[in-house]
Design a protein around this motif. Structure first.
Motif, PDB file in Angstrom:
ATOM      1  N   TYR A  59       0.844  -1.195   0.000  1.00  0.00           N
ATOM      2  CA  TYR A  59       0.000   0.000   0.000  1.00  0.00           C
ATOM      3  C   TYR A  59       0.880   1.246   0.000  1.00  0.00           C
ATOM      4  O   TYR A  59       1.974   1.242   0.550  1.00  0.00           O
ATOM      5  N   PRO A  60       0.373   2.333  -0.579  1.00  0.00           N
ATOM      6  CA  PRO A  60       1.183   3.559  -0.582  1.00  0.00           C
ATOM      7  C   PRO A  60       1.361   4.106   0.832  1.00  0.00           C
ATOM      8  O   PRO A  60       0.476   3.962   1.668  1.00  0.00           O
ATOM      9  N   GLN A  61       2.508   4.704   1.055  1.00  0.00           N
ATOM     10  CA  GLN A  61       2.761   5.327   2.351  1.00  0.00           C
ATOM     11  C   GLN A  61       1.919   6.586   2.489  1.00  0.00           C
ATOM     12  O   GLN A  61       1.552   7.208   1.497  1.00  0.00           O
ATOM     13  N   ILE A  62       1.642   6.965   3.698  1.00  0.00           N
ATOM     14  CA  ILE A  62       0.851   8.151   3.969  1.00  0.00           C
ATOM     15  C   ILE A  62       1.808   9.284   4.329  1.00  0.00           C
ATOM     16  O   ILE A  62       2.616   9.148   5.245  1.00  0.00           O
ATOM     17  N   MET A  63       1.741  10.383   3.573  1.00  0.00           N
ATOM     18  CA  MET A  63       2.570  11.536   3.900  1.00  0.00           C
ATOM     19  C   MET A  63       1.700  12.561   4.612  1.00  0.00           C
ATOM     20  O   MET A  63       0.686  13.000   4.080  1.00  0.00           O
ATOM     21  N   ASN A  64       2.065  12.915   5.822  1.00  0.00           N
ATOM     22  CA  ASN A  64       1.357  13.930   6.590  1.00  0.00           C
ATOM     23  C   ASN A  64       2.220  15.172   6.690  1.00  0.00           C
ATOM     24  O   ASN A  64       3.412  15.092   6.933  1.00  0.00           O
ATOM     25  N   VAL A  65       1.575  16.300   6.517  1.00  0.00           N
ATOM     26  CA  VAL A  65       2.233  17.580   6.728  1.00  0.00           C
ATOM     27  C   VAL A  65       1.904  17.966   8.161  1.00  0.00           C
ATOM     28  O   VAL A  65       0.761  17.832   8.590  1.00  0.00           O
ATOM     29  N   TYR A  66       2.884  18.400   8.925  1.00  0.00           N
ATOM     30  CA  TYR A  66       2.559  18.808  10.284  1.00  0.00           C
ATOM     31  C   TYR A  66       3.073  20.201  10.583  1.00  0.00           C
ATOM     32  O   TYR A  66       3.973  20.709   9.948  1.00  0.00           O
ATOM     33  N   ALA A  67       2.387  20.808  11.521  1.00  0.00           N
ATOM     34  CA  ALA A  67       2.648  22.195  11.871  1.00  0.00           C
ATOM     35  C   ALA A  67       3.041  22.268  13.341  1.00  0.00           C
ATOM     36  O   ALA A  67       2.990  21.274  14.058  1.00  0.00           O
ATOM     37  N   ASP A  68       3.410  23.462  13.790  1.00  0.00           N
ATOM     38  CA  ASP A  68       3.841  23.604  15.176  1.00  0.00           C
ATOM     39  C   ASP A  68       2.688  23.407  16.151  1.00  0.00           C
ATOM     40  O   ASP A  68       2.868  22.942  17.244  1.00  0.00           O
ATOM     41  N   ALA A  69       1.473  23.757  15.754  1.00  0.00           N
ATOM     42  CA  ALA A  69       0.290  23.546  16.591  1.00  0.00           C
ATOM     43  C   ALA A  69      -0.933  23.588  15.681  1.00  0.00           C
ATOM     44  O   ALA A  69      -0.947  24.284  14.669  1.00  0.00           O
ATOM     45  N   HIS A  70      -1.957  22.846  16.041  1.00  0.00           N
ATOM     46  CA  HIS A  70      -3.126  22.725  15.180  1.00  0.00           C
ATOM     47  C   HIS A  70      -4.379  22.599  16.031  1.00  0.00           C
ATOM     48  O   HIS A  70      -4.360  21.991  17.085  1.00  0.00           O
TER      49      HIS A  70
END
Length: 178
Positions: A59-70
């Motif tokens: 399965y394709p890997q999941i790329m997550n973008v993350y921020a300093d706070a959300h």
């Protein structure tokens, strides 16, 4: 349709790849680094370090973008959002919440402190909201149902919005809706 009240987006601080099993495979500070990893991995999928699920390479890997706070914010259906926008003084009484008319400010932003101030004023002067009974609206080919809501909904929603606006103010973000 719906309207979400949320703090403005924070700057991106990194990118993370995860297996479908939840193992964090790799982290990168730049998009270029993440894209390079993905390009190599897509050409020759392999079991990532820490992954115990033999099916993950399929399965394709999941790329997550993350921020300093959300903060997720608060999502409301159009009718409830219009009522909230009215009590906050952001749309005029009588504007039809069922239609996207140009005069209804379905999208906007305010400084978090201004938004919080409007919420606090609305909490102070808004009477306890009455129960709203749901009803059917026959249409051409379809029947729509406008859901009701329990008594006190407006006050509970204002309290939730105060929490979102307070978080936004503490993190130096604007409050947005749309």
């Amino acid at each position: 349709m719906s309207v979400t009240f949320f703090p403005s987006q924070s700057p991106v601080v990194g990118y993370r790849f995860e297996c479908h099993c939840g193992v964090v495979a790799a982290e990168f500070e730049t998009y270029e680094g993440a894209h390079g990893f993905l390009s190599i991995y897509k050409d020759d999928p392999y079991q990532l370090d820490g992954c115990t699920d033999e099916l993950c390479p399929m399965y394709p890997q999941i790329m997550n973008v993350y921020a300093d706070a959300h903060h997720e914010g608060l999502n409301l259906n159009n009718e409830n959002a219009a009522d909230i926008l009215r009590v906050l003084g952001l749309i005029e009484p009588g504007q039809d919440p069922a239609l996207f008319k140009p005069e209804v400010q379905w999208v906007g932003e305010l400084a978090a402190s201004d938004f919080l101030g409007r919420v606090m004023v609305a909490q102070a002067i808004s009477p306890e909201s009455a129960e709203k009974i749901g009803h059917e609206k026959p249409g051409r080919g379809a029947t729509m149902f406008e859901g009701g809501r329990e008594a006190g909904y407006i006050q509970r929603t204002l309290s939730q919005l105060a929490d979102v606006a307070d978080w936004a103010a503490k993190h130096e973000r604007t409050m947005c809706w749309g």
